[in-house]
Enzyme design. Structure first.
Site, PDB file in Angstrom:
ATOM      1  CB  CYS A 119      -0.953  -0.008   1.185  1.00 28.01           C
ATOM      2  SG  CYS A 119      -2.112  -1.382   1.097  1.00 28.01           S
ATOM      3  CG  HIS A 261      -3.079   3.458   2.022  1.00 26.65           C
ATOM      4  ND1 HIS A 261      -3.567   3.043   0.803  1.00 26.65           N
ATOM      5  CD2 HIS A 261      -3.162   2.395   2.860  1.00 26.65           C
ATOM      6  CE1 HIS A 261      -3.934   1.772   0.910  1.00 26.65           C
ATOM      7  NE2 HIS A 261      -3.694   1.360   2.138  1.00 26.65           N
ATOM      8  CG  ASN A 291      -6.493  -0.765   1.356  1.00 26.01           C
ATOM      9  OD1 ASN A 291      -5.839  -0.479   0.346  1.00 26.01           O
ATOM     10  ND2 ASN A 291      -5.929  -1.117   2.494  1.00 26.01           N
TER      11      ASN A 291
END
Ligand code: COA
Length: 335
Positions: A119, A261, A291
């Site tokens: 990520c 993020h 996500n």
């Protein structure tokens, strides 16, 4: 003037793009496969929907569409692109998916390669590309984050399957002799805490002949210790951002937009509170897409640049974090 102390070659931001698959997986649909409900997921994560790539779509297909759109906004001819970095943890070819994007874009003069940092991948790729550009040898780069986590989610694990989705985003960045709009960055990894979030090889044994055995290449599902990842993010992200602000001589009040993020709305809120950055400045689309790993930061950027919330010369503070463990932050000015 803040941010003006740049040496010889700097970075400017010329375009952005994104791509989201059409299939929508709602909380209500997830509650048909695991014991959960819309209320629980929304309260604990802020997520309502996520997108799932179609059977015939892959990371390079999605990355290509995002990159093409970034290239269009930048008004670049394909042949003028020197570098393509694809941040992904879910490549459709383990030998590298970026060259497929290069071929589809017909960017025949570009060097194209993959970079994996989960990520944090987009941020790591952005900084890697910026180092190529400031070397003076490369001028135009496409930085892409594309991930298809749906292929590796354990759809029976209610503790993780609620979080993830698929998508891609891209930025077109260019070297400049006149200005640098990338003011600074901070990147970190800590492999000692790596076991909190993994996508391991299954380590299955195979046999070629009786005397010679080998390890099969096949990956398991995502495994995650949600509480530890949560604690890590809420603790480390404000620290790395504060360090960056100090290093660049900026103050949180100078920041127009915070793009974190997109992992969990509670993480975004907690980080914002610790940094004393007003909620109105924290951009999010987590509720719609969940996500999407390396794609979240460019997906947010693209959405809010296209709807003109982010304007030329706005100061953007961004931070990625996740498996590795890895985390980082960058401070930039759009344009
Ligand atoms: N629906 C309903 N109940 C659920 C559930 C779900 N989808 N998932 C877990 N639960 C249950 C647990 O079984 C537990 O029940 P128990 O108390 O009876 O044992 C309870 O809810 C609390 O579980 P917990 O793990 O403490 O929940 P949480 O508040 O930490 O939320 C996450 C779980 C995963 C949402 C949260 O930890 C998180 O988002 N962590 C960060 C993960 C992340 O961002 N990963 C990617 C980083 S890049």
């Amino acid at each position: 003037m803040k941010g003006s102390n740049f040496a010889s070659i700097g970075i400017t931001f010329k375009g952005c793009g994104s791509y989201l698959p059409a299939q929508v997986l709602s909380n209500e649909k997830i509650s048909q496969i695991v014991e959960t409900n819309d209320e629980w997921i929304k309260t604990r994560t802020g997520i309502s929907n996520r997108r799932i790539a179609e059977i015939d779509e892959n990371v390079s297909d999605m990355g290509f569409k995002a990159a093409l759109s970034a290239m269009d906004m930048a008004n670049w001819a394909s042949e003028s692109v020197d570098l393509i970095i694809l941040a992904t943890s879910t490549p459709n070819d383990l030998f590298g998916s970026a060259p497929m994007i290069q071929a589809k874009l017909r960017a025949k003069n570009a060097l194209a390669f993959d970079l994996t940092a989960a990520c944090s991948g987009f941020l790591f790729a952005l900084i890697t590309a910026s180092q190529y550009l400031t070397s003076g040898k490369y001028k135009r780069a496409l930085v892409i984050g594309s991930d298809q986590l749906s292929s590796y989610v354990d759809w029976q694990d209610r503790g993780s399957c609620i979080l993830f989705g698929d998508g891609a985003g891209a930025l077109a960045i260019e070297a400049s002799h006149d200005q640098s709009n990338l003011f600074g960055f901070n990147l970190r990894t800590d492999g000692e805490r790596g076991s909190f979030l993994n996508l391991y090889n299954k380590n299955l044994n195979g046999k070629i002949i009786d005397q010679i055995k080998f390890r099969k290449g096949e990956f398991s599902n995502i495994s995650m210790n949600g509480q530890e990842v949560y604690k890590f993010a809420v603790r480390e992200v404000p620290i790395i951002i504060s360090d960056l602000l100090k290093k660049t001589d900026f103050d949180s009040a100078d920041v127009d937009w915070l793009i974190l993020h997109q992992a969990n709305q509670r993480i975004l809120d907690a980080v914002g509170e610790r940094l004393k950055i007003n909620k109105d400045k924290i951009l999010t689309n987590l509720n719609k897409y969940g996500n999407t790993s390396a794609a979240t930061i460019p997906l947010v950027l693209d959405e809010f640049i296209r709807n003109q919330k982010i304007k030329k010369n706005d100061i953007i503070l961004t931070s990625g974090f996740g498996a590795g463990l890895s985390w980082g932050a960058a401070l930039l000015k759009w344009g």
